[in-house]
Design a protein around this motif. Structure first.
Motif: not given
Length: 214
Positions: A54-59, A76-81, A114-116, A132-137
């Motif tokens: 997750e963006r926090s660095g937590e699993p 993906f974060a840079s998506c323009p569409g 899309d780094t943390l 409640r809204w997680l962003f994962c990589t």
């Protein structure tokens, strides 16, 4: 141009602009109509367990979502569409009081970029509740497998479907809806309310666990 002809030309231009506007509205209506039948609601098997970061660095572990209603999407974060439209609709649903117990899980298909910190900045843009809204990589090959083998969604580098995958309290996939579509987002909301109204799965008794081990 004679001044006497000017009113006629102005009327013609107004008519032309109005016709163009009507045509664009018709095109948008056709797109929405075509999406309206694209949603899929079904009773699927339980998801195979997976783990991301997750963006926090937590699993983020899908196993930890047992007993919760959650929704998975790819972006993906840079998506323009479509991604901004997808996440704007998620933001709207995320903010609805009646859906406060739903967890949203957005998975990037561009993990190299899309780094943390990038995911954190992107989440802040939508004022995403970190609970409640997680962003994962994760590793791209692993994300691809999560998409294609577990979610049954085709995933490529910076390529994905705009479907929101609904998972119920028992870990079963209950449906997929195009979250860029207003009409399908309404159906998504209805399914989430249905899942929220269901009882959580009963906990296994000590005897059942012992039998399973033996």
């Amino acid at each position: 141009m004679k001044s006497s002809a000017l009113p006629y030309w102005l009327s013609f231009m107004v008519l032309l602009a109005g016709s163009y506007g009507a045509w664009k509205w018709y095109q948008v209506s056709l797109i929405e109509s075509s999406r309206e039948v694209g949603g899929i609601e079904f009773e699927g098997p339980p998801l195979e367990e997976f783990e991301l970061t997750e963006r926090s660095g937590e699993p983020f572990r899908s196993a930890d979502m047992e007993g919760k209603v959650w929704v998975a999407t790819f972006f993906f974060a840079s998506c323009p569409g479509q991604c901004p439209r997808l996440n704007a609709n998620i933001k709207y649903l995320h903010d609805q009081p009646e859906l406060a117990d739903v967890t949203w899980v957005s998975i990037t298909v561009d993990p190299d970029n899309d780094t943390l910190p990038v995911l954190q900045e992107y989440a802040d843009r939508y004022q995403a509740d970190p609970e409640r809204w997680l962003f994962c990589t994760g590793e791209f090959d692993y994300i691809k497998r999560v998409g294609e083998e577990i979610m049954k969604m085709p995933v490529t580098w910076r390529g994905h479907k705009d479907y929101a995958v609904v998972i119920d309290r028992a870990g079963n996939v209950r449906g997929m809806y195009d979250a860029t579509s207003i009409s399908q987002s309404k159906k998504l909301r209805e399914l989430l309310l249905e899942c929220l109204a269901e009882d959580p799965p009963a906990e296994k008794s000590t005897n059942e666990i012992a039998s399973a081990i033996n």
